[in-house]
Design an enzyme around this catalytic site. Structure first.
Site, PDB file in Angstrom:
ATOM      1  N   TYR A   1       9.261   5.609  -7.077  1.00  0.00           N
ATOM      2  CA  TYR A   1      10.043   6.190  -6.031  1.00  0.00           C
ATOM      3  C   TYR A   1      11.326   6.841  -6.405  1.00  0.00           C
ATOM      4  O   TYR A   1      12.316   6.139  -6.514  1.00  0.00           O
ATOM      5  CB  TYR A   1      10.315   4.983  -4.798  1.00  0.00           C
TER       6      TYR A   1
ATOM      7  N   THR B   1      -7.162   7.373  -2.462  1.00  0.00           N
ATOM      8  CA  THR B   1      -6.402   6.620  -1.750  1.00  0.00           C
ATOM      9  C   THR B   1      -7.171   5.128  -1.274  1.00  0.00           C
ATOM     10  O   THR B   1      -8.441   5.466  -1.188  1.00  0.00           O
ATOM     11  CB  THR B   1      -5.399   6.846  -0.473  1.00  0.00           C
ATOM     12  N   TYR B   2      -6.511   4.214  -0.865  1.00  0.00           N
ATOM     13  CA  TYR B   2      -7.175   3.078  -0.357  1.00  0.00           C
ATOM     14  C   TYR B   2      -6.592   2.629   0.577  1.00  0.00           C
ATOM     15  O   TYR B   2      -5.545   1.979   0.724  1.00  0.00           O
ATOM     16  CB  TYR B   2      -7.201   1.882  -1.456  1.00  0.00           C
TER      17      TYR B   2
ATOM     18  N   ARG C   1       0.983  -2.356  -4.125  1.00  0.00           N
ATOM     19  CA  ARG C   1       1.370  -3.666  -3.089  1.00  0.00           C
ATOM     20  C   ARG C   1       0.649  -3.150  -1.846  1.00  0.00           C
ATOM     21  O   ARG C   1      -0.104  -4.054  -1.344  1.00  0.00           O
ATOM     22  CB  ARG C   1       2.626  -3.902  -3.068  1.00  0.00           C
ATOM     23  N   GLY C   2       0.916  -2.004  -1.254  1.00  0.00           N
ATOM     24  CA  GLY C   2       0.521  -1.491   0.039  1.00  0.00           C
ATOM     25  C   GLY C   2       1.529  -1.860   1.184  1.00  0.00           C
ATOM     26  O   GLY C   2       2.548  -2.582   0.705  1.00  0.00           O
ATOM     27  N   ASP C   3       1.399  -1.319   2.095  1.00  0.00           N
ATOM     28  CA  ASP C   3       2.600  -1.454   2.921  1.00  0.00           C
ATOM     29  C   ASP C   3       2.293  -2.914   3.925  1.00  0.00           C
ATOM     30  O   ASP C   3       1.001  -3.221   4.457  1.00  0.00           O
ATOM     31  CB  ASP C   3       2.614  -0.279   4.131  1.00  0.00           C
TER      32      ASP C   3
ATOM     33  N   GLN D   1       3.268  17.559   9.809  1.00  0.00           N
ATOM     34  CA  GLN D   1       3.270  17.017   8.588  1.00  0.00           C
ATOM     35  C   GLN D   1       4.749  16.565   8.184  1.00  0.00           C
ATOM     36  O   GLN D   1       4.788  15.401   7.664  1.00  0.00           O
ATOM     37  CB  GLN D   1       2.662  17.976   7.608  1.00  0.00           C
TER      38      GLN D   1
ATOM     39  N   GLU E   1      -4.273  14.280  -5.362  1.00  0.00           N
ATOM     40  CA  GLU E   1      -4.888  12.917  -4.507  1.00  0.00           C
ATOM     41  C   GLU E   1      -5.583  13.334  -3.439  1.00  0.00           C
ATOM     42  O   GLU E   1      -5.372  14.372  -2.468  1.00  0.00           O
ATOM     43  CB  GLU E   1      -3.514  12.549  -4.069  1.00  0.00           C
TER      44      GLU E   1
ATOM     45  N   HIS F   1      12.651   2.998  -3.350  1.00  0.00           N
ATOM     46  CA  HIS F   1      11.638   2.551  -2.238  1.00  0.00           C
ATOM     47  C   HIS F   1      12.263   1.788  -0.828  1.00  0.00           C
ATOM     48  O   HIS F   1      13.504   1.460  -1.172  1.00  0.00           O
ATOM     49  CB  HIS F   1      10.687   1.262  -2.760  1.00  0.00           C
TER      50      HIS F   1
HETATM   51  P1  FAD Z   1       5.988  -2.765  -5.257  1.00  0.00           P
HETATM   52  O1  FAD Z   1       5.996  -2.147  -6.460  1.00  0.00           O
HETATM   53  O2  FAD Z   1       5.387  -4.116  -5.184  1.00  0.00           O
HETATM   54  O3  FAD Z   1       7.468  -2.571  -4.591  1.00  0.00           O
HETATM   55  C1  FAD Z   1       7.552  -2.918  -3.327  1.00  0.00           C
HETATM   56  C2  FAD Z   1       9.005  -3.388  -3.016  1.00  0.00           C
HETATM   57  O4  FAD Z   1       9.270  -4.633  -3.767  1.00  0.00           O
HETATM   58  C3  FAD Z   1       9.909  -2.222  -3.657  1.00  0.00           C
HETATM   59  O5  FAD Z   1      11.249  -2.162  -2.750  1.00  0.00           O
HETATM   60  C4  FAD Z   1      10.506  -2.881  -5.013  1.00  0.00           C
HETATM   61  O6  FAD Z   1      11.659  -2.533  -5.559  1.00  0.00           O
HETATM   62  C5  FAD Z   1      10.377  -4.473  -4.662  1.00  0.00           C
HETATM   63  N1  FAD Z   1       9.798  -5.056  -5.759  1.00  0.00           N
HETATM   64  C6  FAD Z   1       8.565  -4.870  -6.595  1.00  0.00           C
HETATM   65  N2  FAD Z   1       8.587  -5.786  -7.488  1.00  0.00           N
HETATM   66  C7  FAD Z   1       9.559  -6.729  -7.421  1.00  0.00           C
HETATM   67  C8  FAD Z   1       9.833  -7.937  -8.280  1.00  0.00           C
HETATM   68  N3  FAD Z   1       9.219  -8.298  -9.111  1.00  0.00           N
HETATM   69  N4  FAD Z   1      10.938  -8.736  -7.681  1.00  0.00           N
HETATM   70  C9  FAD Z   1      11.716  -8.138  -6.518  1.00  0.00           C
HETATM   71  N5  FAD Z   1      11.562  -6.900  -5.768  1.00  0.00           N
HETATM   72  C10 FAD Z   1      10.265  -6.245  -6.470  1.00  0.00           C
HETATM   73  N6  FAD Z   1      -0.295   2.834   0.176  1.00  0.00           N
HETATM   74  C11 FAD Z   1      -1.776   2.537   0.514  1.00  0.00           C
HETATM   75  O7  FAD Z   1      -1.855   1.655   1.778  1.00  0.00           O
HETATM   76  N7  FAD Z   1      -2.703   3.142  -0.111  1.00  0.00           N
HETATM   77  C12 FAD Z   1      -2.786   3.767  -0.982  1.00  0.00           C
HETATM   78  O8  FAD Z   1      -3.873   4.237  -1.615  1.00  0.00           O
HETATM   79  C13 FAD Z   1      -1.253   4.158  -1.548  1.00  0.00           C
HETATM   80  N8  FAD Z   1      -1.332   4.967  -2.408  1.00  0.00           N
HETATM   81  C14 FAD Z   1      -0.036   5.564  -2.901  1.00  0.00           C
HETATM   82  C15 FAD Z   1       0.105   6.242  -3.940  1.00  0.00           C
HETATM   83  C16 FAD Z   1       1.320   6.470  -4.380  1.00  0.00           C
HETATM   84  C17 FAD Z   1       1.742   7.487  -5.725  1.00  0.00           C
HETATM   85  C18 FAD Z   1       2.553   5.872  -3.722  1.00  0.00           C
HETATM   86  C19 FAD Z   1       3.921   6.437  -4.282  1.00  0.00           C
HETATM   87  C20 FAD Z   1       2.510   5.270  -2.660  1.00  0.00           C
HETATM   88  C21 FAD Z   1       1.079   4.956  -2.069  1.00  0.00           C
HETATM   89  N9  FAD Z   1       1.047   4.058  -1.139  1.00  0.00           N
HETATM   90  C22 FAD Z   1      -0.360   3.600  -0.778  1.00  0.00           C
HETATM   91  C23 FAD Z   1       2.011   3.225  -0.667  1.00  0.00           C
HETATM   92  C24 FAD Z   1       2.716   2.145  -0.994  1.00  0.00           C
HETATM   93  O9  FAD Z   1       1.425   1.076  -0.831  1.00  0.00           O
HETATM   94  C25 FAD Z   1       3.998   1.558  -0.425  1.00  0.00           C
HETATM   95  O10 FAD Z   1       4.843   2.487  -0.685  1.00  0.00           O
HETATM   96  C26 FAD Z   1       4.372   0.161  -0.659  1.00  0.00           C
HETATM   97  O11 FAD Z   1       5.363  -0.161   0.477  1.00  0.00           O
HETATM   98  C27 FAD Z   1       4.710  -0.277  -1.894  1.00  0.00           C
HETATM   99  O12 FAD Z   1       3.842  -0.089  -2.676  1.00  0.00           O
HETATM  100  P2  FAD Z   1       4.220  -0.679  -4.378  1.00  0.00           P
HETATM  101  O13 FAD Z   1       3.207  -0.678  -5.003  1.00  0.00           O
HETATM  102  O14 FAD Z   1       5.051   0.721  -4.865  1.00  0.00           O
HETATM  103  O15 FAD Z   1       5.050  -1.950  -4.208  1.00  0.00           O
END
Ligand code: FAD
Length: 288
Positions: free
Chosen positions: A146, A49-50, A109-111, A213, A17, A150
């Protein structure tokens, strides 16, 4: 090339990455040096990353993917977040990605940024995946997972059920959050397989090579720190070179164990540091 085809044979896939530099403080050309520095590693793919870690989301992610694909002849995955986006924003980006020939997206989803207010059309990553799939695009989609749950999930069961929704929506490959305790990953893997999640799951490994870090990463992602890890870090805290070497050795130890246990893939969080990527990969090259 579609990423899932890399998992067709039994070998462990190795990927990296990178992130676009923060434009305010670093020149965009620094990423070219990073890519040049990691080319000898010959990863199976590179993800970009984005808008992560405070970086402003912009099109540089996609430009970097294009360079990875065209100049280095390496498959690229563009990360894409959706929490603050509307459908029209996502369509614009998807069309741009199609235009430059990127075939793989890590849909996230993103933070949540509470200050920005909720302006998005998407609540979860699975909504974005469903949208991309239903809109007729031909991208292959990956998702995040995760091993230590998460931070916002109600619990491990709810988190796995949410992950299953992500896979059912169309994610064909998963990349895990970083972890320092392989047993946490194996427990997660077992739960995921029991839940019927059958897609390849790559293990996210971040070599920790300096003290700041650790603090940053742990506060951001909540990874647990096993005793073996904290012992190593505290033993060499005052000796930067020794800490660097020990951090590499710890990551190599994790990776060897993961390969021995048949991991689908290792995704290395390089922090744009070619030296880290090269040291790790030269230690495990014969195992690829
Ligand atoms: P989701 O899969 O939507 O999950 C978020 C939360 O919602 C979790 O607690 C999950 O249990 C819950 N959830 C999901 N779906 C549902 C549902 N249908 N019903 C009820 N609850 C649900 N961030 C960035 O800004 N840019 C990046 O480039 C980036 N790259 C990443 C790469 C990796 C490999 C990882 C592990 C993380 C990365 N992140 C990045 C961080 C990520 O955006 C955050 O961890 C964010 O908080 C969650 O994103 P997600 O896509 O996993 O969310």
């Amino acid at each position: 090339m579609k990423i899932s085809s890399l998992f067709n044979d039994k070998k462990t896939v190795f990927s990296l990455e990178v992130f676009p530099p923060k434009k305010t403080s670093e020149d965009i050309s620094t990423i070219y040096k990073t890519l040049e520095g990691i080319k000898s590693v010959k990863p199976d793919f590179i993800s970009v990353t984005y808008g992560a870690g405070g970086n402003k989301a912009d099109l540089s992610t996609f430009e970097i993917c294009k360079i990875i694909k065209e100049k280095y002849d390496t498959p690229a995955i563009a990360h894409l977040t959706c929490v603050n986006s509307q459908m029209k924003d996502i369509d614009y980006i998807l069309n741009k990605l199609e235009e430059i020939g990127v075939e793989n997206i890590l849909a996230l989803r993103g933070d949540k940024n509470e200050d920005a207010g909720v302006k998005g059309d998407f609540k979860y990553a699975s909504d974005l995946i469903e949208y991309i799939k239903n809109s007729g695009y031909s991208f292959e989609i990956s998702g995040a997972c995760y091993p230590e749950v998460h931070t916002e999930a109600e619990g491990p069961v709810e988190d796995i059920l949410a992950l299953k929704k992500k896979v059912d929506a169309g994610a064909q490959h998963l990349i895990s959050q970083l972890f320092f305790d392989n047993s946490a990953f194996y427990t997660f893997l077992e739960r995921a397989r029991i839940a019927g999640i059958e897609v390849p799951i790559e293990a996210g490994i971040m070599p920790v090579v300096n003290i700041s870090q650790i603090e940053r990463m742990v506060s951001m992602c909540g990874a647990s720190l096993p005793r073996k890890f904290t012992k190593v870090m505290s033993r060499f805290a005052d000796n930067p070179q020794a800490l660097f070497d020990a951090g590499i050795a710890y990551a190599v130890d994790q990776i060897v164990d993961l390969i021995s246990n048949g991991a689908d893939g290792i995704h290395l969080y390089t922090m744009n540091n070619p030296l880290v990527a090269n040291r790790i990969f030269s230690a495990i090259d014969s195992m690829r």
